[in-house]
Enzyme design. Structure first.
Site, short mmCIF file in Angstrom:
data_model
loop_
_atom_site.label_atom_id
_atom_site.label_comp_id
_atom_site.label_asym_id
_atom_site.label_seq_id
_atom_site.Cartn_x
_atom_site.Cartn_y
_atom_site.Cartn_z
N CYS A 56 48.94 -16.28 34.97
CA CYS A 56 50.24 -16.75 35.45
C CYS A 56 50.33 -16.49 36.95
O CYS A 56 50.07 -15.37 37.41
CB CYS A 56 51.36 -16.04 34.72
SG CYS A 56 53.00 -16.39 35.39
N ASP B 16 46.66 -16.02 30.50
CA ASP B 16 46.97 -17.17 29.64
C ASP B 16 45.67 -17.60 28.98
O ASP B 16 44.67 -17.88 29.66
CB ASP B 16 47.53 -18.33 30.47
CG ASP B 16 48.89 -18.00 31.08
OD1 ASP B 16 49.71 -17.38 30.39
OD2 ASP B 16 49.12 -18.35 32.24
#
Length: 274
Positions: free
Chosen positions: A182, A189
């Site tokens: 992120c 992620d």
């Protein structure tokens, strides 16, 4: 709009007690696309961002709580995406709201997301009586993760790993090793990615090294998929290309961007990691 301000994503938040569409925080797509050399007004691909909401609830007309799964489809041509935590806060603002029917919930969410993104967003619900029919369904294609490779490069992203030879193929390749971070919080992620193309055969070892080079890359899900599509298009020159990433959920939401220069419709297969 300040595109460097990512709204509530990195901030402490008080969870809303009443419906509030103003919680949605749009982010312009144009700046990230220009960084890839794209003209936001003439994109070389179409596609959709599929959002699955697993924590969706409201009150019926008599005040009894209702629960459902939600699927949102945001067109890739929309001028704006919506920051994920703001969407979570917005959906949570429905928790104590009396809404007459599931259809009215769909219409409300679709209306608000369409206004935020600047394009027609579709919304569908899976209600509790349909939960038992839901199944896991992995991305179709040939997985390249078992290739025997020594890898010590985890970023920055290395398009130079991508290459193709003269053999013409039409194939679908899958990897579960995509990870990015992120850009606001630095949290990881995780995703599986499906690459379907026709053209000169893409070197699989180079493709896997390229995907692993995202491991320390900071980018929103949608931006990572568009970068992958653009790098494959420029380096390998396929005449048909689609890139589809299925990201694991965070905060009750998963985001699954799909970009393609074809006309096919994107399915929404929920994988085991989702």
């Amino acid at each position: 709009m300040n595109t460097n301000d990512h709204g509530p994503l990195g901030a402490r938040s008080a969870y809303p007690q009443h419906y509030d569409a103003s919680l949605l925080f749009p982010i312009e797509r144009a700046a990230a696309r220009r960084e890839l050399g794209l003209d936001p007004a003439a994109l070389p691909f179409g596609g959709v961002d599929i959002w699955n909401a697993y924590e969706l609830s409201w009150l019926d007309g008599r005040g009894k709580p209702q629960v459902a799964l939600g699927q949102l489809r945001v067109p890739a041509h929309s001028p704006r995406l919506v920051e994920s935590k703001s969407l979570k806060l917005y959906l949570n603002s429905l928790n104590q709201e009396r809404i007459g029917s599931a259809d009215a919930v769909q219409e409300l969410i679709a209306r608000d997301l369409s206004a935020a993104t600047g394009a027609a967003v579709t919304m569908s619900l899976v209600t509790a009586d349909q939960f038992a029919a839901q199944r896991l369904d992995e991305l179709d294609g040939e997985c390249i993760d078992a290739l025997a490779l020594d890898i010590d490069d985890y970023g920055p992203v290395r398009p130079a790993y991508l290459r193709s030879d003269g053999a013409q193929v039409a194939e679908t390749l899958v990897s579960h090793l995509l990870k990015s971070n992120c850009p606001v919080t630095g949290q990881p992620d995780w995703a599986s990615v499906r690459i379907d193309y026709a053209g000169a055969a893409i070197d699989r070892a180079g493709l896997l090294r390229y995907l692993v080079s995202y491991r320390d890359h900071a980018g929103f899900h949608e931006q990572c998929v568009e970068r992958i599509w653009c790098d494959l298009w420029q380096r390998c020159s396929p005449h048909r290309l689609s890139v589809y990433a299925r990201y694991t959920r965070r905060g009750g939401l998963d985001i699954n961007p799909w970009r393609s220069n074809g006309a096919e419709r994107c399915r929404n297969p929920r994988g085991a990691r989702q």
